[in-house]
Scaffold this active site. Structure first.
Site, short mmCIF file in Angstrom:
data_model
loop_
_atom_site.label_atom_id
_atom_site.label_comp_id
_atom_site.label_asym_id
_atom_site.label_seq_id
_atom_site.Cartn_x
_atom_site.Cartn_y
_atom_site.Cartn_z
N ASP A 85 -3.92 7.95 -2.68
CA ASP A 85 -3.14 6.86 -2.71
C ASP A 85 -3.10 6.14 -4.10
O ASP A 85 -4.37 5.60 -4.38
CB ASP A 85 -3.47 6.07 -1.51
CG ASP A 85 -3.35 6.70 -0.18
OD1 ASP A 85 -2.19 7.01 0.12
OD2 ASP A 85 -4.32 6.69 0.64
N ASP B 84 -8.25 12.42 2.22
CA ASP B 84 -8.34 11.48 1.03
C ASP B 84 -9.28 11.59 0.07
O ASP B 84 -10.54 11.66 0.51
CB ASP B 84 -8.50 10.25 1.84
CG ASP B 84 -7.06 9.69 2.93
OD1 ASP B 84 -6.27 10.72 2.82
OD2 ASP B 84 -7.24 8.75 3.41
N HIS C 152 3.79 4.83 -0.22
CA HIS C 152 3.53 4.51 1.11
C HIS C 152 2.61 3.56 1.71
O HIS C 152 2.39 3.49 2.90
CB HIS C 152 3.31 5.73 1.99
CG HIS C 152 2.25 6.66 1.68
ND1 HIS C 152 2.22 7.74 0.74
CD2 HIS C 152 1.02 6.66 2.19
CE1 HIS C 152 1.14 8.28 0.50
NE2 HIS C 152 0.20 7.66 1.36
#
Ligand SMILES: [Zn+2]
Length: 1123
Positions: free
Chosen positions: A156, A410, A550
């Site tokens: 991310d 992740d 996002h």
């Protein structure tokens, strides 16, 4: 409304019409000449007096200061744009109004909602599915299960840490490890998606390391999937921002990896619900395959039952046709998450044991009780057969014997030992499985592209052999909102979370777009002055792209991470202001000016503050303001600037004196000032152009501006030397213009009805609040989730607001100040498109915890079908929605990036929003838009905080009531389109006119500029003219991106001027003619992000569109240096 009141309004309307006829028939154009005709003046004043007696609330002429020799009043009704009569226009209607449609084939996602019970039945180990079994005989020596293991790491760009902190502490190591581990063994594979991180890493690498990376990409070991700057959100994003972030990533990859770079697949595992807009953009960029994860678990189950988790995702306008040109072949993962426990097969307890990061003594464990064990000779047989059993169960959900297994989570592969643990243990398994033929399984490392190539090969064999299995690949259309990952946990909160930054995102979008366009145009004229500006553009693009992530525009990052995005956006806004100012300066011919001669009005000074107005000193000298229009059509709009005096006259670009209105400066939440004034006037700006207006200082008594009248209710006295003020005596207030009358209640200052000569539609505005659920730890509203306790209640303290009304020649406005909210409505009195809608502004500063505030429109429209309502997808298309009680309140909220509407057979009520917000229609005839929310608890999706960093925001909306005499047809498909008026309104709201205040009069410049020789056809928009990096000073290259849309032709074209649209040539638009003022030397039709050249069907300078489409053209201009 009572009958008597309606009669009174009708009488007043007739009276005003009489006045107008009288004015016009006597040829009076100004107040001065009226003075010479005292008899007429007398009779008019008599009529006006009568009017005042009839009804205080009817629009009156504002008080006018004397001496108006040559003032230009708003234009008399000009000829308006008209659609051809339906019987002669089949061809026209086909290309502009309706999309080709035929018999339905394939599936619309909305249809699956009719069939699914949404009852969340416990499926056993696969909780959201069923006990999966398989037939071993399906797998043979000839036709084994073929497994592709695709290692990945989800990075991310900002969430719990900032973009930089993640890079510095985690992502740098991951990229280092990927290069090393893949270089060691050429059988190994990896996929990477986020170019923003790759860019950071790249800047730190020596050339030999970059070469190693390039080699891995080019030999197919390392696949760059999507190659977007980020993995963008798909709910709140505007389609042009989605294109921008993809463009930035693609250009980076082409420049740094290989000039022949072309991504084949797209990777979308974390965005919270997916939109067909993204699939379409990928298609137009030349990317045929997409893998995605977050779709409602019940929809996944429904598709999995039918082996339809792989499908051609077809655009709604192509459904029912044989046209597969909009298709994107899509793989949907079946299970709960993209982590290893939820990707090998249906049983997470088993899959978790094959995540070799979860081996003791590593702290990471499996929550199902059994951790991973290293593969050794003792356990390999059992381990291999346990894993293959999961794979075979997994495989039954798809139509082929090819299986995609992703291996990551992740920020994975952070250490060399972790990377080795995964690769080495799987390689042992591979060796065992591949050598034990009775397992009938071939297993290998793979990229997404290798997997999709294998599926396509098998799919083609199925077609050739006429196998019924091919049925499982039929097309699907529609969107995958609203996402739920478990129970009734609908992710509809993030449609609204942190609305302040959602608005700032749109602000940056419009700034960046204008900066790109005017930079591109100015660089043709003056390359030397443009040095340094390109770098500013690049920084702005990258920061804007980063926020499309996002956890960016979604409002789902930690507070300090969000502030980091805010700082980046603020820097970018300032960069764009600089580029817009300098470019406009060049285009307007201010060649001698050394420094920037403009200040941009409504600029931000801090990342968490609202834009600020400039008060222009008009008391001591004449001032000039340049208005900049980034759209491809001429715009006539009312603007306001803030001044410090009222003795003024306003002159247009040709020196014509134009009508202006003075009002007290109004600041939110409710501040009226007598030392500053808002000066309103109507401007005209050419397509891609700029117009200069002069604000002339006048001696006392020689002012040429009209002064608005003020009225108050429940408000302390406002003392003013400039304005007359009165209390409001009537309980109802109406504003009226040539098209509509809007009626408001005095006590609430809110709209109650919109009517015209053709329609009378109730539109009652209410403010309500949902209480966030916070009782149960497992069912809380948070940044992602919206879980209310019951239905909405009236928002607190909505009684007895302070009410302020201003009436003027050009604009009338009513504002009510409530405890936590100020709501203003305006009606414009000019003859233009913007006068066809009521404008709302909602100032809200939400400080009450666990409340989620909505603005509800209760209308007299009888919503079609079963409570159908319509919301846009990314500002590109419209999706029909239906209220389903089985989804609860939270499952009936949808993203509203720009627009929502409801309609019955004759009337459509639309609400346009400048920013993305959540929207629902829970009752027939109602639309409710969520304005802000403040859930204080975490909703258990990893963020570990609520959203309580609310900022004061001003939400801007436009409300349209449109009436169709012929009726809005009940289409048997779901296709619906905004009217042309609605499209133009949306474009103007999303791309506001820039106001450039000249610091001092710079002489010798032009007062008008247009970058286009012709306006665009009505249904064509310039998405962007994106500057390409400057290489050769004799050339200026840009990407022209055009969007052709379809509009509803059953709704009127009220307010659209005759000359709004350029040539509606059926053969297409000649780009050479559009840019004939510029030195355009070459046009190349390319794929959307310019990675491929397209073969021209016709002459390359002609842009031709059969239906909805987005096309890119590379334009090469010769600069002034080349002459
Ligand atoms: Zn993510």
């Amino acid at each position: 409304m009572k009958y008597a009141k309606r009669v009174a309004i009708l009488a007043a309307f007739i009276t005003i019409s009489l006045i107008i006829i009288l004015y016009n028939s006597l040829g009076f154009k100004d107040y001065e000449s009226l003075k010479d005709h005292s008899d007429v003046e007398e009779s008019i004043s008599q009529i006006e007096m009568r009017l005042a007696n009839i009804r205080e609330s009817v629009h009156k002429s504002a008080s006018v200061l004397p001496n108006f020799p040559e003032i230009k009043r708003p234009d008399k009704p000009k000829e308006e744009f008209k659609l051809p009569a339906p019987d002669q226009t089949d061809k026209f209607l086909e290309t502009h109004c309706v999309s080709p449609r035929g018999e339905l084939s394939g599936t619309r996602i909305s249809e699956t909602y009719e069939e699914i019970a949404f009852n969340d039945i416990d499926g056993g180990v696969w909780k959201q599915g069923w006990p999966v079994t398989y037939d071993e005989s399906e797998y043979t020596d000839k036709d084994p299960l073929e497994v592709f293991i695709v290692p990945h790491s989800h990075n991310d760009p900002g969430w719990i840490k900032t973009f930089w902190d993640y890079y510095n502490s985690q992502t740098r190591n991951i990229l280092d490890n990927i290069v090393d581990i893949l270089t060691e063994n050429e059988q190994r594979r990896f996929i990477w998606a986020e170019i923003s991180y790759l860019d950071l890493w790249w800047k730190e690498q020596k050339e030999d390391r970059k070469n190693k990376f390039r080699k891995l990409v080019l030999n197919g070991q390392l696949e760059i999937s999507t190659a977007g700057w980020v993995m963008n959100d798909e709910a709140n994003t505007h389609y042009s921002s989605m294109i921008d972030q993809l463009f930035e990533g693609h250009q980076w990859t082409r420049d740094n990896i290989s000039p022949n770079f072309m991504p084949k697949t797209s990777w979308c595992i974390d965005p919270f619900g997916t939109s067909p807009t993204m699939a379409y953009i990928l298609n137009r960029a030349g990317i045929p395959y997409l893998a995605m994860q977050r779709v409602h678990y019940e929809v996944k189950k429904y598709l999995a039952r039918q082996k339809r988790l792989e499908f051609s995702w077809r655009q709604s306008w192509a459904v029912g046709t044989q046209d597969s040109s909009t298709d994107t072949f899509t793989h949907l993962f079946p299970f709960y998450s993209y982590d290893i426990p939820h990707t090998c097969g249906p049983d997470p307890k088993i899959c978790c044991q094959f995540d070799f990061k979860r081996m003791a003594p590593d702290r990471l464990t499996c929550p199902w009780g059994i951790n991973a064990r290293a593969i050794d000779n003792n356990n390999i047989q059992e381990r291999a057969s346990t894993l293959v059993d999961q794979y075979k169960k997994h495989s039954t959900l798809y139509g082929t014997n090819k299986l995609l297994i992703i291996l990551g989570d992740d920020f994975r592969y952070q250490t060399y030992s972790e990377a080795h643990a995964q690769f080495d243990n799987y390689e042992r398994l591979f060796q065992f499985i591949n050598s034990n033929k009775d397992m009938h399984t071939k297993i290998q490392w793979g990229t997404l592209n290798e997997y999709f190539q294998a599926v396509m090969k098998e799919k083609n064999q199925l077609i050739e052999s006429g196998s019924p299995k091919i049925e499982s690949f039929q097309p699907i259309s529609g969107d995958f909102f609203t996402y739920a990952d478990r129970r009734n946990h609908y992710w509809s909160g993030y449609y609204t979370s942190r609305p302040f930054y959602k608005e700032m995102d749109r602000d940056l979008r419009s700034h960046l777009r204008a900066a790109e366009i005017f930079y591109s145009l100015a660089r043709i004229q003056d390359t030397t002055r443009m040095e340094g500006m390109y770098d500013m553009l690049v920084t702005s693009r990258q920061n804007a792209a980063l926020f499309q992530h996002h956890d960016g525009v979604t409002g789902t990052a930690k507070t300090f991470v969000n502030n980091d995005y805010g700082e980046r956006m603020l820097t970018s806004l300032k960069n764009c202001e600089n580029v817009i100012s300098q470019s406009t300066q060049i285009l307007m011919g201010h060649h001698s000016a050394e420094n920037i001669i403009f200040d941009i009005d409504e600029h931000r000074v801090k990342q968490d503050g609202l834009p600020q107005r400039i008060t222009i000193d008009t008391g001591s000298e004449d001032r000039y303001v340049v208005f900049v229009n980034s759209l491809g059509h001429e715009r006539r709009e009312l603007v306001s600037i803030r001044v410090n005096s009222v003795q003024l006259a306003v002159f247009g670009p040709s020196g014509e004196n134009i009508l202006a209105q003075i009002s007290p400066a109004f600041d939110f939440p409710f501040q009226l000032r007598d030392d500053a004034f808002d000066l309103y006037f109507e401007i005209t700006v050419p397509p891609l152009g700029a117009s200069q207006y002069k604000i002339e200082r006048r001696e006392k008594g020689k002012s040429q501006v009209t002064v608005s009248k003020l009225y108050f209710h429940n408000h302390a006295e406002f003392k003013s030397n400039t304005f007359t003020t009165e209390p409001i005596s009537d309980s109802e207030i109406s504003f009226e213009n040539s098209y509509i009358t809007a009626t408001f209640t005095r006590n609430q200052a809110t709209l109650t009805a919109v009517h015209s000569s053709e329609f009378n539609t109730k539109v009652i505005i209410e403010f309500l609040t949902y209480i966030s659920n916070f009782n149960s730890r497992d069912d809380r509203s948070g940044a992602y989730l919206f879980i209310p306790i019951g239905s909405a209640k009236i928002f607190r303290d909505m009684n007895s607001p302070n009410v302020f009304v201003q009436r003027g020649e050009l604009i009338s406005k009513i504002c009510g100040r409530f405890l936590y909210l100020t709501h203003c409505s305006s009606l414009i009195h000019t003859k233009s498109i913007e006068a066809t809608s009521v404008q709302f502004e909602n100032y809200i500063n939400l400080i009450v915890d666990n409340e989620e505030v909505v603005m509800r429109l209760k209308t007299s429209v009888k919503s079609k079908g079963e409570n159908y309502f319509y919301t846009d997808l990314n500002g590109l298309t419209v999706q029909r929605r239906k209220y389903h009680s089985k989804l609860g309140i939270q499952g009936n909220f949808y993203p509203m990036p720009t627009l929502a509407y409801i309609e019955d057979i004759n009337t459509r009520v639309s609400i346009h929003s400048k920013q993305s917000l959540g929207v629902g229609s829970l009752e027939n005839g109602c639309i409710e838009v969520m304005l802000d929310r403040r859930p204080i608890y975490d909703d258990s999706r990893g963020l570990e905080q609520g959203v309580t960093d609310n900022k004061a925001i001003v939400g801007k909306f436009r409300l349209h009531v449109e009436y169709s005499q012929q009726g809005i047809k009940e289409a048997n498909s779901e296709l619906s389109f905004p009217s042309l008026v609605s499209q133009i309104t949306r474009e103007s709201l999303q791309n506001p006119i820039f106001k450039l205040v000249m610091k001092a009069k710079a002489l010798g410049a032009d007062s008008k500029y247009s970058g286009l020789s012709l306006p665009l056809p009505c249904d064509l928009q310039i998405v962007n003219i994106r500057a390409l990096s400057p290489q050769d000073p004799t050339k200026s290259e840009s990407a022209l991106i055009l969007h052709k849309f379809i509009y509803n032709c059953e709704l009127p074209t009220t307010g659209i001027p005759f000359n709004h649209c350029g040539n509606q040539d059926a053969d297409g638009v000649d780009i050479t003619k559009l840019f004939s003022k510029q030195r355009l030397v070459e046009i190349t039709h390319t794929s959307l992000t310019m990675l491929q050249e397209m073969k021209p069907k016709v002459k390359s300078s002609i842009a031709n569109f059969d239906s909805i489409d987005i096309k890119s053209y590379k334009l090469t201009f010769a600069t002034n240096i080349s002459q």
